[in-house]
Enzyme design. Structure first.
Site, short mmCIF file in Angstrom:
data_model
loop_
_atom_site.label_atom_id
_atom_site.label_comp_id
_atom_site.label_asym_id
_atom_site.label_seq_id
_atom_site.Cartn_x
_atom_site.Cartn_y
_atom_site.Cartn_z
N CYS A 147 0.81 -1.17 0.03
CA CYS A 147 0.05 0.14 -0.03
C CYS A 147 1.04 1.15 0.16
CB CYS A 147 -1.10 0.00 1.15
SG CYS A 147 -2.48 0.94 0.87
N HIS A 173 -3.66 -5.29 0.43
CA HIS A 173 -3.03 -5.75 1.79
C HIS A 173 -3.23 -7.27 1.70
CE1 HIS A 173 -2.61 -1.92 3.87
NE2 HIS A 173 -3.67 -1.78 3.19
N GLU A 216 -1.66 -9.49 3.45
CA GLU A 216 -1.50 -10.18 4.91
C GLU A 216 -2.83 -10.35 5.24
OE1 GLU A 216 -0.56 -6.93 3.87
OE2 GLU A 216 -1.31 -5.59 5.15
N1 GLN Z 1 -2.05 6.62 2.68
C1 GLN Z 1 -1.85 5.87 1.39
C2 GLN Z 1 -3.49 6.16 0.97
O1 GLN Z 1 -4.31 6.51 1.54
C3 GLN Z 1 -1.89 4.33 1.70
C4 GLN Z 1 -2.62 3.80 2.80
C5 GLN Z 1 -2.12 2.57 3.33
O2 GLN Z 1 -1.01 2.04 3.51
N2 GLN Z 1 -2.88 1.59 3.87
O3 GLN Z 1 -3.67 5.75 -0.44
#
Ligand code: GLN
Length: 529
Positions: free
Chosen positions: A379, A505, A507
């Site tokens: 992310c 994600h 995970e």
């Molecule tokens: N801050 C970034 C976004 O909002 C990544 C979010 C995250 O890593 N969960 O897109």
């Protein structure tokens, strides 16, 4: 329907979630259709707006819930998805009751905690059990008995036992602590005595005590606890420290909890030994020690390891599957030094938000690339890997994400035009599972062995697709996308040994015995260094 309610005494952090998951696992292995609910008596609507350093990670469900991290434990133990309505908070219950009152739903009534709030709590619990045709629903009540916040919930659980129709059954398990203060190791019972008194004061007599202790509970401690709490001595369970949380079902099983629960529910335990050995195999693989792979996890929520519990778990599931073990060092992205990176076999950057520590993440992504150390960016770690690459390979020194520098000329990560009008904070991210299309002949297609996958998301910003031709010309490819190519999902650098970033994600989809493919590929690459 049968219910098991898990309450907590003495103090927080005793592992109610693990006890809840373990009992659920045992009943599942015994062939029952089970699930778990987590009650969080706080006033946040969900965990989405809470700081992971204070409360642990925000666990995202398949249906886009931002939930308490215990939901992740349930999913990992049961190897089944848990929908978001399994995480009940005070805010959800109160807002429903207040909305109904405004809509005239209680005309003429004085709306009160009892019965209106307690009725709504009971409705939410029973509807999960009925909708999912469960045999047993295990409900964990967060907080510690005696807290003001949890009183309406405990009262609702008390009522459910008091008004249980024939054929339904309710059992209470109270999780407490028996500390040992001296070298002789005498296990103290007073904290448990007091917390059971507190529970009884509100009308709940526990059927079981699950007692946390460093060493197995001694017989004389059990006798004393049984005497003072009115719990049968056979139902005072020792939950002593274990090497892995996945051993707790075994520790409880050895204390014949399954037979005992079945007996109290008026059934016979018919657990198939095959089921039992499949779980034992998972536990064995998770606890055996192979060659150690050193992973640096570089993020900003470093003061509480629970901030990244699913990432930690996913690395361990992958390692167990590969027959290696991982040593994970959690490093603060605000103070990371460039010379630290080459000391590791693999670098993982988990998700994150905001300016603090972001420059350290960009440097980390850059150093991993320059030293060809296997890199997995999740992310924020995906987005900032693209920023780092744009700065170096495209000479865009001011390349950035508009999350941090909104008016930079070289925006590599930004909001999509239709997101610009969205101002709410809670629940306004792109959440939950979405379909992802993977390009052929890429590392991603090699890893996933499929054209499409579904994975969970929690983010607001996206790769700026205008920059992609230039990034791809310089050697970074985008090997997966979603939403008709509007959103990039995976990046990789084919010339590196293993350099991958994922917008989603992975995970949250990893389970013991079933590691998520990108984590497995990352640990595999790190183990070959
Ligand atoms: N801050 C970034 C976004 O909002 C990544 C979010 C995250 O890593 N969960 O897109």
């Amino acid at each position: 329907m049968k219910y098991i309610f898990v309450t907590g005494g003495v103090m927080s952090g005793l592992g109610k979630g693990v006890v809840t998951s373990s009992i659920a696992k045992l009943l599942q292995l015994a062939g029952l259709n089970v699930s778990c609910i987590k009650i969080d008596p706080y006033l946040n609507y969900d965990a989405g707006t809470m700081n992971p350093i204070a409360h642990g990670e925000v666990f995202v469900t398949e249906d886009g819930g931002e939930c308490d991290m215990d939901i992740g434990n349930y999913e990992r133990f049961l190897n089944q998805n848990i929908p978001k309505n399994h995480n009940i908070t005070t805010a959800q219950v109160f807002s429903d009751v207040i909305r109904k009152e405004r809509d005239g739903g209680y005309l003429g009534d004085c709306v009160q905690i009892i019965p209106h709030i307690t009725d709504e709590i009971r409705r939410r619990i029973t509807s999960v059990g009925i909708d999912e045709s469960l045999d047993v629903l295990i409900v964990e009540c967060g907080g510690t008995v005696g807290d003001i916040e949890s009183l309406p919930f405990l009262e609702a659980l008390r009522q459910m036992r008091a008004t249980c129709p024939p054929g339904e059954d309710v059992l209470f398990i109270h999780v407490t602590l028996a500390p040992s203060l001296d070298v002789v190791g005498e296990q103290k019972t007073k904290p448990t005595q007091h917390s059971v008194q507190e529970l009884r004061r509100i009308g709940i007599q526990p059927d079981y005590l699950a007692v946390r202790c460093t060493q197995p509970l001694q017989d004389k401690t059990k006798e004393k606890l049984a005497l003072f709490t009115g719990v049968d001595i056979a139902d005072v369970l020792s939950c002593h420290d274990a090497e892995s949380i996945f051993e707790i079902p075994i520790i409880l099983y050895e204390q014949v909890i399954v037979d005992s629960v079945f007996r109290k529910f008026g059934h016979t335990n018919l657990m198939d030994p095959e089921n039992w050995s499949s779980w034992n195999n998972v536990v064995d693989s998770m606890t055996k020690q192979g060659r150690t792979v050193r992973i640096a996890m570089v993020g900003k929520y470093v003061t509480l390891t629970d901030s990244y519990v699913s990432v930690n778990q996913a690395l361990r599931h992958a390692a167990a599957d590969l027959g290696v073990s991982v040593k994970i060092d959690l490093l603060d992205s605000e103070i990371i030094r460039n010379d630290i990176i080459p000391r590791y076999d693999g670098i993982l950057v988990p998700g994150g938000f905001g300016t603090r520590g972001a420059e350290g993440i960009i440097q980390t992504a850059r150093q991993a690339r320059l030293h060809d150390i296997p890199y997995l960016g999740i992310c924020f770690g995906f987005q900032l890997a693209a920023v780092a690459f744009a700065r170096d390979a495209l000479n865009m020194h001011d390349a950035h994400t508009s999350e941090i520098i909104p008016d930079t000329d070289n925006v590599v990560v930004h909001l999509l035009p239709d997101q610009l009008s969205d101002h709410a904070t809670g629940g306004s991210l792109r959440l939950g599972a979405h379909a992802i299309n993977i390009k052929h002949d890429t590392r991603a297609s090699n890893i996933y062995q499929s054209d499409t996958i579904r994975r969970r998301h929690r983010h607001r910003y996206e790769i700026n697709t205008d920059v992609i031709p230039r990034l791809e010309g310089a050697g970074m490819i985008f090997s997966a996308s979603s939403d008709d190519n509007r959103r990039m999902e995976i990046l990789e650098i084919p010339s590196c040994r293993f350099y991958m970033g994922v917008q989603f994600h992975p995970e949250f989809s990893s389970r013991p015995g079933f590691p998520e493919a990108s984590y497995r590929a990352f640990v595999d690459a790190a183990s070959r260094i």
